[in-house]
Design a protein around this motif. Structure first.
Motif, short mmCIF file in Angstrom:
data_model
loop_
_atom_site.label_atom_id
_atom_site.label_comp_id
_atom_site.label_asym_id
_atom_site.label_seq_id
_atom_site.Cartn_x
_atom_site.Cartn_y
_atom_site.Cartn_z
N THR A 1 0.83 -1.21 0.00
CA THR A 1 0.00 0.00 0.00
C THR A 1 0.86 1.26 0.00
O THR A 1 0.51 2.25 -0.64
CB THR A 1 -0.98 0.01 1.19
N CYS B 1 1.60 6.10 -7.50
CA CYS B 1 0.50 6.93 -8.03
C CYS B 1 0.77 8.42 -7.90
O CYS B 1 0.17 9.21 -8.62
CB CYS B 1 -0.81 6.56 -7.35
N VAL C 1 -0.90 -0.67 -11.36
CA VAL C 1 -1.73 -0.38 -10.18
C VAL C 1 -2.76 -1.49 -9.99
O VAL C 1 -2.95 -2.00 -8.87
CB VAL C 1 -2.41 1.01 -10.30
N VAL D 1 -2.87 -3.99 -6.69
CA VAL D 1 -4.03 -4.10 -5.79
C VAL D 1 -4.51 -5.55 -5.75
O VAL D 1 -4.83 -6.08 -4.67
CB VAL D 1 -5.15 -3.12 -6.21
N VAL E 1 -9.49 2.71 -6.26
CA VAL E 1 -8.15 3.08 -6.72
C VAL E 1 -7.94 2.59 -8.15
O VAL E 1 -7.53 3.35 -9.04
CB VAL E 1 -7.06 2.53 -5.78
N VAL F 1 -7.71 5.14 -11.46
CA VAL F 1 -6.46 5.23 -12.23
C VAL F 1 -6.70 4.79 -13.67
O VAL F 1 -6.22 5.44 -14.61
CB VAL F 1 -5.34 4.41 -11.56
N ALA G 1 -5.25 10.40 -7.45
CA ALA G 1 -5.01 8.96 -7.26
C ALA G 1 -4.21 8.69 -5.99
O ALA G 1 -4.50 7.74 -5.26
CB ALA G 1 -4.29 8.39 -8.49
N LYS G 2 -3.21 9.52 -5.74
CA LYS G 2 -2.40 9.26 -4.54
C LYS G 2 -3.21 9.41 -3.26
O LYS G 2 -2.98 8.70 -2.28
CB LYS G 2 -1.16 10.16 -4.51
N PHE H 1 -6.44 8.68 -3.00
CA PHE H 1 -7.22 7.45 -2.88
C PHE H 1 -6.34 6.32 -2.36
O PHE H 1 -6.80 5.48 -1.59
CB PHE H 1 -7.87 7.09 -4.22
N CYS H 2 -5.08 6.30 -2.78
CA CYS H 2 -4.14 5.29 -2.29
C CYS H 2 -3.86 5.49 -0.80
O CYS H 2 -3.72 4.51 -0.06
CB CYS H 2 -2.84 5.33 -3.08
N LEU I 1 -6.73 3.96 0.97
CA LEU I 1 -6.58 2.50 0.99
C LEU I 1 -5.54 2.09 2.03
O LEU I 1 -5.76 1.16 2.81
CB LEU I 1 -6.20 1.98 -0.40
#
Length: 177
Positions: free
Chosen positions: A39, A46, A76, A80, A114, A118, A131-132, A134-135, A138
């Motif tokens: 993660t 990202c 990505v 995941v 994510v 992306v 995106a980062k 959302f990462c 996560l």
């Protein structure tokens, strides 16, 4: 990121006597740190999507410059998928408690978010910037779920409830489990 940082933290906080008697790392610690590393790496990876054009201009050969954003989006997705596949593998091999699988599975919608985000926005540097973040979500949710699964609290709650049902059933109170 995960295995090295977690191992270092674990060793620093271990007692001197436990380090003298044996190397204090277990499969559980290493497995959890690998998942955290996935993660963490997603966040770092990202965070470069929106910088691809600028990196190309100055000759920086970041992984996304080399791969391109379309293949980066696939990386990505695979990362995941591997995160959750490893989670299941570690749980089924009993390296992690089974409760980790169940609690961390609750983060699947964020993992899916994510991947979808992306894949849909990798060409738009204004949108892909998010995106980062959302990462990070996560990472935080998966980490919290992993910690909760490792804590034994869920297992203890399930065990007490199961013990209560068995006790009620055998004590003749008419409770059917």
């Amino acid at each position: 990121f995960g295995p090295f940082a977690t191992t270092a933290f674990y060793l620093v906080h271990g007692s001197a006597s436990s380090m003298a008697n044996h190397f204090p790392l277990s499969g559980t610690v290493l497995s959890a740190s690998i998942l955290v590393g996935f993660t963490t790496s997603l966040i770092l990876f990202c965070s470069h999507f929106h910088q691809v054009d600028g990196d190309k201009e100055v000759g920086k050969l970041s992984p996304l410059v080399r791969l391109g954003t379309e293949r980066g989006a696939e990386v990505v997705k695979v990362t995941v998928l591997m995160l959750y596949a490893l989670l299941v593998a570690f749980g089924l091999s009993k390296t992690l408690p089974l409760t980790c699988i169940f609690v961390c599975a609750l983060t699947l919608p964020v993992g899916n978010l994510v991947v979808r985000f992306v894949q849909e926005n990798h060409r738009d540097k204004n949108k892909i910037f998010m995106a980062k973040y959302f990462c990070v979500r996560l990472h935080a949710l998966f980490g919290a779920a992993l910690a909760f699964g490792l804590s034994g609290l869920l297992h203890a709650c399930i065990s007490k409830r199961t013990a209560y049902r068995i006790n009620q059933k055998w004590s003749g109170d008419g409770y059917a489990a």
